[in-house]
Every structure is written in C-alpha cells, then in structure tokens.
Design an enzyme around this catalytic site. Structure first.
Site, mmCIF file in Angstrom:
data_model
loop_
_atom_site.group_PDB
_atom_site.id
_atom_site.type_symbol
_atom_site.label_atom_id
_atom_site.label_comp_id
_atom_site.label_asym_id
_atom_site.label_seq_id
_atom_site.Cartn_x
_atom_site.Cartn_y
_atom_site.Cartn_z
ATOM 1 N N ARG A 10 1.110 14.795 12.188
ATOM 2 C CA ARG A 10 1.739 14.468 10.897
ATOM 3 C C ARG A 10 1.871 15.714 10.012
ATOM 4 O O ARG A 10 1.412 15.761 8.882
ATOM 5 C CB ARG A 10 0.960 13.370 10.179
ATOM 6 C CG ARG A 10 0.890 12.098 10.978
ATOM 7 C CD ARG A 10 0.632 10.895 10.112
ATOM 8 N NE ARG A 10 -0.727 10.873 9.607
ATOM 9 C CZ ARG A 10 -1.200 9.921 8.803
ATOM 10 N NH1 ARG A 10 -0.423 8.957 8.408
ATOM 11 N NH2 ARG A 10 -2.448 9.925 8.394
ATOM 12 N N CYS A 69 -5.593 8.689 8.110
ATOM 13 C CA CYS A 69 -5.894 8.256 9.471
ATOM 14 C C CYS A 69 -5.512 9.327 10.488
ATOM 15 O O CYS A 69 -4.509 10.026 10.341
ATOM 16 C CB CYS A 69 -5.133 6.972 9.797
ATOM 17 S SG CYS A 69 -5.682 5.539 8.864
ATOM 18 N N LYS A 74 0.827 -1.205 0.000
ATOM 19 C CA LYS A 74 0.000 0.000 0.000
ATOM 20 C C LYS A 74 0.864 1.260 0.000
ATOM 21 O O LYS A 74 0.669 2.160 -0.827
ATOM 22 C CB LYS A 74 -0.917 0.015 1.228
ATOM 23 C CG LYS A 74 -1.584 1.375 1.492
ATOM 24 C CD LYS A 74 -2.166 1.424 2.886
ATOM 25 C CE LYS A 74 -2.677 2.821 3.231
ATOM 26 N NZ LYS A 74 -1.598 3.800 3.486
ATOM 27 N N ASN A 75 1.810 1.350 0.933
ATOM 28 C CA ASN A 75 2.582 2.579 1.085
ATOM 29 C C ASN A 75 3.449 2.882 -0.138
ATOM 30 O O ASN A 75 3.814 4.029 -0.381
ATOM 31 C CB ASN A 75 3.464 2.508 2.332
ATOM 32 C CG ASN A 75 2.654 2.583 3.612
ATOM 33 O OD1 ASN A 75 1.466 2.919 3.590
ATOM 34 N ND2 ASN A 75 3.269 2.246 4.726
ATOM 35 N N ASP A 132 3.714 0.914 11.888
ATOM 36 C CA ASP A 132 2.467 0.288 11.448
ATOM 37 C C ASP A 132 2.280 -1.128 11.985
ATOM 38 O O ASP A 132 1.191 -1.683 11.890
ATOM 39 C CB ASP A 132 2.403 0.262 9.910
ATOM 40 C CG ASP A 132 2.083 1.637 9.330
ATOM 41 O OD1 ASP A 132 1.829 2.564 10.123
ATOM 42 O OD2 ASP A 132 2.086 1.781 8.102
ATOM 43 N N ARG A 183 -8.970 0.429 3.406
ATOM 44 C CA ARG A 183 -8.019 1.329 2.756
ATOM 45 C C ARG A 183 -6.685 0.655 2.515
ATOM 46 O O ARG A 183 -5.945 1.041 1.605
ATOM 47 C CB ARG A 183 -7.778 2.574 3.628
ATOM 48 C CG ARG A 183 -8.874 3.618 3.602
ATOM 49 C CD ARG A 183 -8.429 4.875 4.344
ATOM 50 N NE ARG A 183 -7.125 5.269 3.885
ATOM 51 C CZ ARG A 183 -6.122 5.637 4.684
ATOM 52 N NH1 ARG A 183 -6.265 5.646 5.987
ATOM 53 N NH2 ARG A 183 -4.959 5.995 4.170
#
Length: 418
Positions: A121, A116, A22-23, A304, A396
């Site tokens: 951030r 999220c 995903k990232n 994560d 997601r």
C-alpha cells in the site's frame, strides 16, 4: 488483552442497523482541519479509528465537542506540528493529514502511516500528486516532511485509481491557486462524501464519483456540516452472514446502489434477498452454488468484502475461486479457515475453495480488519466454540459488533484474558 468468544450455529433474526461508514469518517475528520471556522460531522461510527484521529486533531491544536455519533471540530487555531509515530501508526488514514495540512498550512511532518498489514500500500501516488501541486518532499528515516511555498493547480494522472490518493490530492488542491484536474480518479462513494463536505465549506469541486475530478482552488473555507454515509462494507459483511445463518434478518440503513455488485453475486450463489429502498431482508440459503469472485475498484466487487465472502464460498457446492487484485496480503485468514475445516488452496492472490465443508470451532487470530470479520462469520456458522485473538483489528472498523450480533441472536462476547 481481549478475545472474542463465539458459540456458533445460532440462527440470526431481527434487525441490524448499519452505522456510518468507517472509510468515509476517517477521511472526513482530517478534512475538517482545512476549514477556517468549525465543522460538524454527524453519523460518526464509534470505532477506535475515530478516537485515534481525534487524538491527532487535538495535537494540532483543534478543539472537539463530542456527542454520540456527532463531532464538532473547531479548526480556527490549527497548527502544523509533527504527527509522531505513535499516533500515525495507529491507522492508515492518518495520511489524510498530509493533504489537509498541506492545503491549510503548506507544511506537514508526519511519520509513516500504519493500519492493517494487507500489502505494501505504497503512497507514491499521493506524494507524486503533492509534487505536481508544487510541494517538496523529504524523507527522514520514517518521517515525511512535505512543504510548499504555495500550491498551484495542475493536471494529475493517477496510474491506479487509488481512493486514498484521490482524496489526499483533492484535500491539498482545495486551497491551491488555480485549477487541478485528477484523471483516473477513484469513484468510491466515500470520495463523493468528502467532496460534498468540502463543497459545503465553500470549495469548488466537481466530478466526484467519476474518473475525472476538477478542483478550483479557494482561499477560505467556512463553517459547514456533513453526514457520514452508511457503511457499505459493514452492510455487506452482515448480508453475507445472513446468507449463511439468517432467518428474515433485516439489514437496515443502506444505500442499495452501493451494494450492487455484492447483491448480484449473492443472488448468483443462490441467496434469496428482499431488497427495499433502504433495507435488505436475507435468510440462509439451503443450496449455495459455487461462484467466482474477483475484487476490483468501485463499482466492482469491493476488496473489503473479499475475505468475508470467502467464508460463504466454503459453504457453496463445487469449486469457487476468490481472486484478490487490489492488495497482495488478503489471504491471512485462509490458514485459520482451513483449521476450522475449510478446504482452501492459495496460489499467490488466488484462493481455490472446495465446498461445502462444515466448520468447527477453533482458536484463531485476526490478521487484519476484514480477516477478523471473516473469522467472526466463520465462528458464527461453525459447530462449537471459536475464540478470536487480535480483536483490536475488528473493533477498528465495526461499531458495536458484539451488541448488534447479540441483539439478533448470536452467542458472542468479549472477554479479558491475562
């Protein structure tokens, strides 16, 4: 509205194949707009974040041919139009269009990114990097306007080894005049994946995966392709799950060096792993031992993994410590774990976990993507039925999570509720 419903304590056996990361995918898709021709991205996970990014590509006048797990993106006619709030807010990675459009068109207008709620951030490091390359930045309420008559290479020192800032600056610098050097760059594998993609187009980037990245600017980027690397976060999530309720559960399509810190800590807790070149076999450990976990930038223990790992710590004998050092809002799942029977006390970003404690099914809410993954793990090891709300967070980042878990023996489904 949808819920995940889990009937727990079903032994998991069989094979789970890991999807594209995903990232990495959410950076590669925006990176494609830097190309003056067309690009092909393979092994793309089928997740909602991908769909949100493609909506932005279409808005920018890119064209997309989509096949299962493959995207062909034609960026010939890309335009820099305002990326509205309803699109930008869907995910954090919308900010990669800042660097990509600034590099390609020297102008970008975008509303604040979403994603999220795991902490502030801030994107100060990104913006300072753009300014160092010669861009000016205006903020109109919730919108950034970033413009440069031309971009010129510079030496940039990051105060923190931010993955997002490293990638965003790299994107902008790819078409800047001269040479850019990023010091204290993040080292994550997704950065290497993005740099490889850009180099395949004709960029001149060296040092990706180290703390110093050098980018020699080019004027034109040609047709290229890239494969998304396997998702180490997804692999780690299922390895943790297998450590609790697996029986010869095989996690397939991994890059084992990306999982080194997790493997080390699982073994320290007493988990028996059979590690192969591209797969790992794991079974539930009978006598888990308390350990301490501290999240760090790569190659340390990935933030994560922290929330899923905290579920394993509830089943370890003794007192474990889970310390989150990257984001200040990673404890949203703890109250729900305690509701399910865990014994966790939180002080700032440090959780003290007493175990082992049996977990029982409950109604819980996913407060972010990895918190949602943690609650899925908790539900699968708990006695009785667990229902999870806010499952959009989970979808997601985890491709076909229901199908993958069902195929190895889990009793898990998504239901529609009114």
């Amino acid at each position: 509205m949808k819920q995940i419903v889990i009937n727990g304590q079903k032994t998991l056996t069989g094979t789970i194949k890991i999807s594209g990361m995903k990232n990495s995918a959410v950076a590669l898709i925006p990176a494609s707009v830097l190309c003056d021709e067309d690009t092909t991205i393979t092994n793309v996970p089928e997740i909602s974040d991908k769909d949100a990014l493609l909506d932005i590509i279409k808005l920018l006048n890119g064209t997309i041919e989509e096949e299962p797990r493959t995207l062909k993106i034609d960026s010939h006619k890309i335009e820099s139009v305002t990326i509205p709030e309803n699109l930008a807010k869907k995910l954090r990675a919308s900010y990669y269009f800042m660097g990509a459009l600034l590099g390609r068109k020297k102008h970008v207008e975008i509303f604040f990114p979403g994603g999220c709620n795991i902490g502030e951030r801030k994107i100060d490091f990104h913006l300072k990097g753009f300014q160092a390359l010669g861009a000016t930045i205006e903020q109109e309420n919730d919108k950034y306007i970033i413009h440069a008559e031309k971009l010129k290479g510079n030496t940039i020192y990051l105060d923190f080894a931010s993955v997002g800032a490293t990638i965003n600056i790299m994107l902008a610098a790819t078409k800047a005049e001269g040479t850019t050097i990023i010091h204290n760059a993040a080292k994550e594998p997704d950065i290497i994946n993005v740099a490889t993609f850009l180099n395949n187009m004709g960029a001149k980037i060296s040092g990706a995966g180290t703390s110093t990245i050098k980018i020699k600017g080019v004027n034109y980027l040609h047709k290229a392709s890239i494969e998304v690397i396997p998702d180490r976060i997804e692999a780690g999530t299922y390895l943790i799950l297998g450590s609790l309720i697996g029986q010869n559960l095989r996690i397939e399509n991994i890059i084992k060096k990306h999982l080194k810190s997790l493997i080390l800590n699982l073994k320290k807790a007493g988990v028996q792993l059979k590690v192969h070149q591209h797969s790992i076999e794991v079974s539930a450990a009978k006598n888990l031992k308390a350990i301490n976990i501290k999240t760090l930038v790569y190659p340390g223990f990935v933030t994560d993994w922290g929330q899923p790992m905290s579920v394993l710590l509830t089943q370890c004998k003794g007192t474990s410590i889970f310390e989150e050092t990257i984001y200040e809002n990673r404890m949203g799942h703890v109250g729900y774990l305690n509701r399910m029977g865990a014994n966790i006390k939180v002080n700032n970003q440090i959780a003290t976990i007493e175990g082992p404690t049996p977990l029982h099914g409950s109604q819980v809410i996913a407060t972010d993507l990895r918190a949602g993954a943690a609650l899925v793990i908790a539900g699968l090891i708990a006695e009785g039925t667990t229902t999870i709300d806010n499952i959009e967070y989970i979808l997601r980042g985890y491709e076909q999570i229901i199908e993958k878990l069902t195929n190895v023996g889990a009793n898990i489904k998504i239901i529609d509720i009114k």
